[in-house]
Design a protein around this motif. Structure first.
Motif, PDB file in Angstrom:
ATOM      1  N   ASP A 126       0.820  -1.210   0.000  1.00 60.36           N
ATOM      2  CA  ASP A 126       0.000   0.000   0.000  1.00 60.36           C
ATOM      3  C   ASP A 126       0.855   1.262   0.000  1.00 60.36           C
ATOM      4  O   ASP A 126       0.495   2.263  -0.626  1.00 60.36           O
ATOM      5  N   TRP A 127       1.998   1.213   0.695  1.00 62.84           N
ATOM      6  CA  TRP A 127       2.816   2.416   0.773  1.00 62.84           C
ATOM      7  C   TRP A 127       3.414   2.771  -0.589  1.00 62.84           C
ATOM      8  O   TRP A 127       3.638   3.949  -0.868  1.00 62.84           O
ATOM      9  N   VAL A 128       3.642   1.764  -1.435  1.00 64.61           N
ATOM     10  CA  VAL A 128       4.139   2.045  -2.785  1.00 64.61           C
ATOM     11  C   VAL A 128       3.064   2.772  -3.590  1.00 64.61           C
ATOM     12  O   VAL A 128       3.355   3.746  -4.304  1.00 64.61           O
ATOM     13  N   LEU A 129       1.823   2.310  -3.487  1.00 67.73           N
ATOM     14  CA  LEU A 129       0.726   2.957  -4.198  1.00 67.73           C
ATOM     15  C   LEU A 129       0.552   4.396  -3.733  1.00 67.73           C
ATOM     16  O   LEU A 129       0.413   5.321  -4.550  1.00 67.73           O
ATOM     17  N   MET A 130       0.551   4.608  -2.416  1.00 68.16           N
ATOM     18  CA  MET A 130       0.348   5.948  -1.888  1.00 68.16           C
ATOM     19  C   MET A 130       1.526   6.865  -2.223  1.00 68.16           C
ATOM     20  O   MET A 130       1.332   8.035  -2.547  1.00 68.16           O
ATOM     21  N   LEU A 131       2.742   6.336  -2.157  1.00 64.14           N
ATOM     22  CA  LEU A 131       3.911   7.153  -2.470  1.00 64.14           C
ATOM     23  C   LEU A 131       3.912   7.561  -3.940  1.00 64.14           C
ATOM     24  O   LEU A 131       4.193   8.725  -4.278  1.00 64.14           O
ATOM     25  N   GLY A 132       3.598   6.622  -4.839  1.00 64.85           N
ATOM     26  CA  GLY A 132       3.550   6.949  -6.257  1.00 64.85           C
ATOM     27  C   GLY A 132       2.502   7.997  -6.572  1.00 64.85           C
ATOM     28  O   GLY A 132       2.743   8.929  -7.353  1.00 64.85           O
ATOM     29  N   ARG A 133       1.343   7.890  -5.927  1.00 67.40           N
ATOM     30  CA  ARG A 133       0.284   8.870  -6.163  1.00 67.40           C
ATOM     31  C   ARG A 133       0.639  10.225  -5.562  1.00 67.40           C
ATOM     32  O   ARG A 133       0.353  11.272  -6.157  1.00 67.40           O
ATOM     33  N   PHE A 134       1.271  10.212  -4.404  1.00 69.26           N
ATOM     34  CA  PHE A 134       1.687  11.465  -3.797  1.00 69.26           C
ATOM     35  C   PHE A 134       2.734  12.166  -4.659  1.00 69.26           C
ATOM     36  O   PHE A 134       2.675  13.382  -4.861  1.00 69.26           O
ATOM     37  N   ILE A 182       3.163  21.272  -0.909  1.00 71.77           N
ATOM     38  CA  ILE A 182       3.498  19.861  -0.687  1.00 71.77           C
ATOM     39  C   ILE A 182       2.894  19.375   0.636  1.00 71.77           C
ATOM     40  O   ILE A 182       2.345  18.266   0.717  1.00 71.77           O
ATOM     41  N   LEU A 183       2.981  20.198   1.670  1.00 74.30           N
ATOM     42  CA  LEU A 183       2.393  19.829   2.955  1.00 74.30           C
ATOM     43  C   LEU A 183       0.873  19.704   2.842  1.00 74.30           C
ATOM     44  O   LEU A 183       0.273  18.797   3.429  1.00 74.30           O
ATOM     45  N   ILE A 184       0.254  20.618   2.098  1.00 76.68           N
ATOM     46  CA  ILE A 184      -1.202  20.526   1.899  1.00 76.68           C
ATOM     47  C   ILE A 184      -1.553  19.253   1.131  1.00 76.68           C
ATOM     48  O   ILE A 184      -2.559  18.594   1.427  1.00 76.68           O
ATOM     49  N   ALA A 185      -0.720  18.889   0.144  1.00 74.08           N
ATOM     50  CA  ALA A 185      -0.967  17.662  -0.613  1.00 74.08           C
ATOM     51  C   ALA A 185      -0.864  16.432   0.287  1.00 74.08           C
ATOM     52  O   ALA A 185      -1.682  15.501   0.188  1.00 74.08           O
ATOM     53  N   ALA A 186       0.129  16.405   1.184  1.00 79.22           N
ATOM     54  CA  ALA A 186       0.256  15.282   2.118  1.00 79.22           C
ATOM     55  C   ALA A 186      -0.950  15.220   3.046  1.00 79.22           C
ATOM     56  O   ALA A 186      -1.487  14.138   3.328  1.00 79.22           O
ATOM     57  N   LEU A 187      -1.404  16.392   3.522  1.00 81.18           N
ATOM     58  CA  LEU A 187      -2.590  16.429   4.375  1.00 81.18           C
ATOM     59  C   LEU A 187      -3.812  15.949   3.612  1.00 81.18           C
ATOM     60  O   LEU A 187      -4.648  15.197   4.151  1.00 81.18           O
ATOM     61  N   ALA A 188      -3.950  16.368   2.357  1.00 79.81           N
ATOM     62  CA  ALA A 188      -5.109  15.970   1.559  1.00 79.81           C
ATOM     63  C   ALA A 188      -5.136  14.459   1.351  1.00 79.81           C
ATOM     64  O   ALA A 188      -6.202  13.819   1.459  1.00 79.81           O
ATOM     65  N   MET A 189      -3.990  13.863   1.057  1.00 78.56           N
ATOM     66  CA  MET A 189      -3.941  12.409   0.888  1.00 78.56           C
ATOM     67  C   MET A 189      -4.341  11.706   2.180  1.00 78.56           C
ATOM     68  O   MET A 189      -5.107  10.732   2.160  1.00 78.56           O
ATOM     69  N   ALA A 190      -3.837  12.202   3.316  1.00 80.88           N
ATOM     70  CA  ALA A 190      -4.167  11.582   4.601  1.00 80.88           C
ATOM     71  C   ALA A 190      -5.657  11.711   4.911  1.00 80.88           C
ATOM     72  O   ALA A 190      -6.287  10.756   5.385  1.00 80.88           O
ATOM     73  N   VAL A 191      -6.230  12.878   4.635  1.00 85.26           N
ATOM     74  CA  VAL A 191      -7.657  13.083   4.906  1.00 85.26           C
ATOM     75  C   VAL A 191      -8.498  12.145   4.063  1.00 85.26           C
ATOM     76  O   VAL A 191      -9.471  11.534   4.557  1.00 85.26           O
ATOM     77  N   HIS A 192      -8.150  11.982   2.790  1.00 87.82           N
ATOM     78  CA  HIS A 192      -8.935  11.109   1.921  1.00 87.82           C
ATOM     79  C   HIS A 192      -8.781   9.636   2.304  1.00 87.82           C
ATOM     80  O   HIS A 192      -9.686   8.835   2.048  1.00 87.82           O
ATOM     81  N   VAL A 193      -7.664   9.270   2.882  1.00 89.84           N
ATOM     82  CA  VAL A 193      -7.502   7.890   3.344  1.00 89.84           C
ATOM     83  C   VAL A 193      -8.324   7.649   4.603  1.00 89.84           C
ATOM     84  O   VAL A 193      -8.951   6.597   4.764  1.00 89.84           O
ATOM     85  N   ILE A 194      -8.357   8.639   5.507  1.00 92.81           N
ATOM     86  CA  ILE A 194      -9.031   8.462   6.793  1.00 92.81           C
ATOM     87  C   ILE A 194     -10.542   8.625   6.669  1.00 92.81           C
ATOM     88  O   ILE A 194     -11.308   7.812   7.185  1.00 92.81           O
TER      89      ILE A 194
END
Length: 208
Positions: A126-134, A182-194
């Motif tokens: 899963d971390w590979v998928l999330m890292l590639g998308r990020f 970049i920080l907002i993008a990381a937050l957005a990915m985390a919010v959509h996962v949670i």
């Protein structure tokens, strides 16, 4: 009665040995593949082209009178005004909306297509998928800021200002604004996962 001859026994076909590799090199290759596919999905999305065109149009709309006048004296559209005021502040909400939308599109892709079970069975962590998308999201942001930088220079050229100062553009857009995005993008990915609701997550990212 004549009996049918017994079928001859056949040897099972030998299956070729397929080498498998799950080392660091394989993970890097998988991450790059996810990055490339995610970028293709972003570029192929009409919303990206619409928001990109809107950001460029907003640059010219807001920046057309960025110089204006002060104490009866005309002010040229110098680089720090265009890059800081127009591209840095006025266009920032559009960039945040882009981040919220495409973070959701990348995270929810398999679930909306009902392919999440197949994706979970793939030999990709899963971390590979999330890292590639990020990384795809970060690459999109870098390309967007570069296009906005060119738009700012075009705005200056149209208004007769030729001292573009690309180094100052790079410092303001990529040295100051880009890390924040970049920080907002990381937050957005985390919010959509949670958050288990795509559009609620969109709203939360924009409000935050």
């Amino acid at each position: 009665a004549v009996r049918d001859p017994l079928p001859e026994r056949t040897q099972p076909a030998a299956m070729p040995a397929v080498p498998t590799a799950f080392d660091a090199g394989a993970r890097v290759h998988q991450t790059l593949a996810v990055l490339r596919r995610s970028l293709e999905d972003i570029v192929a999305n009409r919303a990206f082209l619409v928001l990109l065109a809107g950001a460029v149009a907003l640059t010219f709309l807001v920046g057309w009178n960025v110089g204006g006048q002060a104490c009866g004296t005309s002010i040229w559209p110098v680089t720090h005004l265009v890059s800081g005021t127009v591209l840095g502040s006025a266009v920032a909400p559009v960039v945040v909306i882009l981040i919220a939308v495409f973070a959701g599109e990348l995270v929810w892709k398999e679930r909306e297509l009902r392919l999440s079970a197949i994706s979970d069975a793939a030999p990709v962590p899963d971390w590979v998928l999330m890292l590639g998308r990020f990384l795809a999201l970060v690459t999109m942001l870098a390309a967007l800021l570069f296009v906005l930088m060119l738009s700012g220079m075009a705005l200056q050229a149209i208004q007769g200002w030729q001292q573009f100062e690309p180094g100052l553009y790079l410092r303001i857009l990529f040295g100051i604004r880009f890390p924040d995005f970049i920080l907002i993008a990381a937050l957005a990915m985390a919010v959509h996962v949670i958050v288990n609701q795509k559009y609620v997550a969109h709203l939360l990212v924009v409000l935050v």
